[in-house]
Write a protein that holds these residues in place. Structure first.
Motif, PDB file in Angstrom:
ATOM      1  N   THR A  73       0.842  -1.187   0.000  1.00  0.00           N
ATOM      2  CA  THR A  73       0.000   0.000   0.000  1.00  0.00           C
ATOM      3  C   THR A  73       0.883   1.245   0.000  1.00  0.00           C
ATOM      4  O   THR A  73       2.115   1.136   0.032  1.00  0.00           O
ATOM      5  CB  THR A  73      -0.968  -0.017   1.204  1.00  0.00           C
ATOM      6  OG1 THR A  73      -1.941   1.010   1.037  1.00  0.00           O
ATOM      7  CG2 THR A  73      -0.256   0.139   2.524  1.00  0.00           C
ATOM      8  N   TYR A  87       4.803  -0.059   3.602  1.00  0.00           N
ATOM      9  CA  TYR A  87       3.670  -0.581   4.359  1.00  0.00           C
ATOM     10  C   TYR A  87       2.818  -1.542   3.537  1.00  0.00           C
ATOM     11  O   TYR A  87       2.852  -1.529   2.305  1.00  0.00           O
ATOM     12  CB  TYR A  87       2.825   0.582   4.889  1.00  0.00           C
ATOM     13  CG  TYR A  87       3.560   1.279   6.006  1.00  0.00           C
ATOM     14  CD1 TYR A  87       3.341   0.923   7.321  1.00  0.00           C
ATOM     15  CD2 TYR A  87       4.529   2.238   5.727  1.00  0.00           C
ATOM     16  CE1 TYR A  87       4.051   1.527   8.347  1.00  0.00           C
ATOM     17  CE2 TYR A  87       5.251   2.841   6.745  1.00  0.00           C
ATOM     18  CZ  TYR A  87       5.006   2.480   8.044  1.00  0.00           C
ATOM     19  OH  TYR A  87       5.715   3.053   9.056  1.00  0.00           O
ATOM     20  N   ASP A  89      -1.255  -3.481   3.605  1.00  0.00           N
ATOM     21  CA  ASP A  89      -2.554  -3.782   4.186  1.00  0.00           C
ATOM     22  C   ASP A  89      -2.553  -5.280   4.472  1.00  0.00           C
ATOM     23  O   ASP A  89      -1.956  -6.064   3.728  1.00  0.00           O
ATOM     24  CB  ASP A  89      -3.687  -3.453   3.209  1.00  0.00           C
ATOM     25  CG  ASP A  89      -3.821  -1.955   2.939  1.00  0.00           C
ATOM     26  OD1 ASP A  89      -3.302  -1.142   3.726  1.00  0.00           O
ATOM     27  OD2 ASP A  89      -4.449  -1.616   1.913  1.00  0.00           O
ATOM     28  N   HIS A  91      -4.838  -8.695   4.952  1.00  0.00           N
ATOM     29  CA  HIS A  91      -6.133  -9.273   4.590  1.00  0.00           C
ATOM     30  C   HIS A  91      -6.280 -10.634   5.264  1.00  0.00           C
ATOM     31  O   HIS A  91      -5.337 -11.417   5.307  1.00  0.00           O
ATOM     32  CB  HIS A  91      -6.234  -9.452   3.070  1.00  0.00           C
ATOM     33  CG  HIS A  91      -6.265  -8.162   2.333  1.00  0.00           C
ATOM     34  ND1 HIS A  91      -7.396  -7.659   1.764  1.00  0.00           N
ATOM     35  CD2 HIS A  91      -5.290  -7.233   2.100  1.00  0.00           C
ATOM     36  CE1 HIS A  91      -7.123  -6.492   1.195  1.00  0.00           C
ATOM     37  NE2 HIS A  91      -5.858  -6.220   1.391  1.00  0.00           N
ATOM     38  N   ARG A  96      -9.945  -6.373   6.220  1.00  0.00           N
ATOM     39  CA  ARG A  96      -8.722  -5.709   5.774  1.00  0.00           C
ATOM     40  C   ARG A  96      -8.310  -4.706   6.845  1.00  0.00           C
ATOM     41  O   ARG A  96      -9.129  -3.923   7.320  1.00  0.00           O
ATOM     42  CB  ARG A  96      -8.948  -4.977   4.457  1.00  0.00           C
ATOM     43  CG  ARG A  96      -7.664  -4.294   3.951  1.00  0.00           C
ATOM     44  CD  ARG A  96      -7.883  -3.547   2.668  1.00  0.00           C
ATOM     45  NE  ARG A  96      -8.385  -2.211   3.007  1.00  0.00           N
ATOM     46  CZ  ARG A  96      -9.096  -1.456   2.185  1.00  0.00           C
ATOM     47  NH1 ARG A  96      -9.423  -1.896   0.993  1.00  0.00           N
ATOM     48  NH2 ARG A  96      -9.486  -0.266   2.562  1.00  0.00           N
ATOM     49  N   ALA A  97      -7.039  -4.727   7.206  1.00  0.00           N
ATOM     50  CA  ALA A  97      -6.476  -3.742   8.135  1.00  0.00           C
ATOM     51  C   ALA A  97      -5.469  -2.908   7.349  1.00  0.00           C
ATOM     52  O   ALA A  97      -4.436  -3.414   6.903  1.00  0.00           O
ATOM     53  CB  ALA A  97      -5.810  -4.426   9.318  1.00  0.00           C
ATOM     54  N   ASP A  98      -5.801  -1.627   7.162  1.00  0.00           N
ATOM     55  CA  ASP A  98      -4.953  -0.741   6.384  1.00  0.00           C
ATOM     56  C   ASP A  98      -3.654  -0.417   7.122  1.00  0.00           C
ATOM     57  O   ASP A  98      -3.666  -0.146   8.322  1.00  0.00           O
ATOM     58  CB  ASP A  98      -5.684   0.564   6.080  1.00  0.00           C
ATOM     59  CG  ASP A  98      -6.910   0.358   5.204  1.00  0.00           C
ATOM     60  OD1 ASP A  98      -6.948  -0.629   4.453  1.00  0.00           O
ATOM     61  OD2 ASP A  98      -7.838   1.189   5.287  1.00  0.00           O
ATOM     62  N   HIS A  99      -2.562  -0.436   6.379  1.00  0.00           N
ATOM     63  CA  HIS A  99      -1.239  -0.056   6.902  1.00  0.00           C
ATOM     64  C   HIS A  99      -0.892  -0.797   8.194  1.00  0.00           C
ATOM     65  O   HIS A  99      -0.277  -0.235   9.099  1.00  0.00           O
ATOM     66  CB  HIS A  99      -1.157   1.459   7.139  1.00  0.00           C
ATOM     67  CG  HIS A  99      -1.287   2.260   5.896  1.00  0.00           C
ATOM     68  ND1 HIS A  99      -2.502   2.702   5.427  1.00  0.00           N
ATOM     69  CD2 HIS A  99      -0.368   2.691   5.013  1.00  0.00           C
ATOM     70  CE1 HIS A  99      -2.312   3.374   4.322  1.00  0.00           C
ATOM     71  NE2 HIS A  99      -1.021   3.388   4.035  1.00  0.00           N
ATOM     72  N   ALA A 100      -1.271  -2.049   8.296  1.00  0.00           N
ATOM     73  CA  ALA A 100      -1.093  -2.802   9.533  1.00  0.00           C
ATOM     74  C   ALA A 100       0.211  -3.584   9.597  1.00  0.00           C
ATOM     75  O   ALA A 100       0.488  -4.238  10.604  1.00  0.00           O
ATOM     76  CB  ALA A 100      -2.272  -3.755   9.734  1.00  0.00           C
TER      77      ALA A 100
END
Length: 164
Positions: A73, A87, A89, A91, A96-100
Motif C-alpha cells: 500500500t 507498508y 494492508d 487481509h 482488511r487492516a490498512d497499513h497494519a
C-alpha cells in the motif's frame, strides 16, 4: 523529561530498559501465529525480533509466510537505524487492516536480516501469539511492539512517554 523507573523484574522476565539503542536483532526460537478475519494468516518459527530501549520486542516474520495476506500500500516512514520502511494492508477472511504491517526492503547495514521480513501491528489483528501466549499491543498506536509476560516495562507509548 525524566526517564521512568523500570518495573521490577520477575523470574523469567527481561526488562525493556536493558535493551540497547541502537536496536539489536535476534533470531529467536519461538513460534509466532497471527489470526485475522477469522483465519490464521501466519504460523512460523522463522522469527527475528528487534529489541530497543523502552520498547517491547517487534517480531519480524518472513513475507512468504503470509501467503496472500499482505498487499503493498502507499505510505512510507524512515528509521534512523533500519532505513526506509514500506507498508502493507493485511487481509484475512473478509477483513482488511490498512497499513497494519511494514518492512524494510533495503535495510541499513547491521539490519540486513530484516530483508524479506515483515512486522505487524498487533492491535488490528484478531490475535497475535508468541509460543502460545496472546500478546498485548504496545501502547500508543504508533509503535509495533508486542507485550508478553516475558518482559517488564514501563513501555514507550504510555501517556507521558513521548520524551523517553
Amino acid at each position: 523529561m525524566r526517564t521512568p523507573r523500570p518495573d521490577d523484574i520477575r523470574p523469567g522476565q527481561e526488562s525493556v530498559w536493558d535493551y540497547p539503542r541502537p536496536p539489536r536483532l535476534e533470531h529467536v526460537d519461538v513460534r509466532v501465529q497471527i489470526d485475522f478475519g477469522g483465519e490464521r494468516i501466519v504460523d512460523t518459527d522463522d522469527v527475528v525480533r528487534v529489541l530497543e530501549t523502552s520498547h517491547p520486542p517487534v517480531y519480524y516474520l518472513p513475507i512468504a509466510a503470509f501467503g496472500e495476506a499482505l498487499v503493498p500500500t502507499d505510505g512510507a516512514s524512515f528509521c534512523e537505524f533500519k532505513g526506509a520502511a514500506r507498508y502493507f494492508d493485511v487481509h484475512g477472511g473478509a477483513e482488511r487492516a490498512d497499513h497494519a504491517a511494514w518492512n524494510y526492503p533495503r535495510p541499513m547495514p547491521g539490519y540486513e536480516d530484516l530483508d524479506d521480513r515483515v512486522a505487524v501491528y498487533a492491535a488490528p489483528m484478531d490475535r497475535c501469539i508468541v509460543d502460545g501466549e496472546v500478546v498485548v499491543p504496545q501502547p500508543g498506536g504508533f509503535y509495533g511492539g508486542w507485550v508478553t509476560a516475558a518482559i517488564a516495562g514501563p513501555f514507550k507509548g504510555i501517556p507521558g512517554s513521548h520524551g523517553w
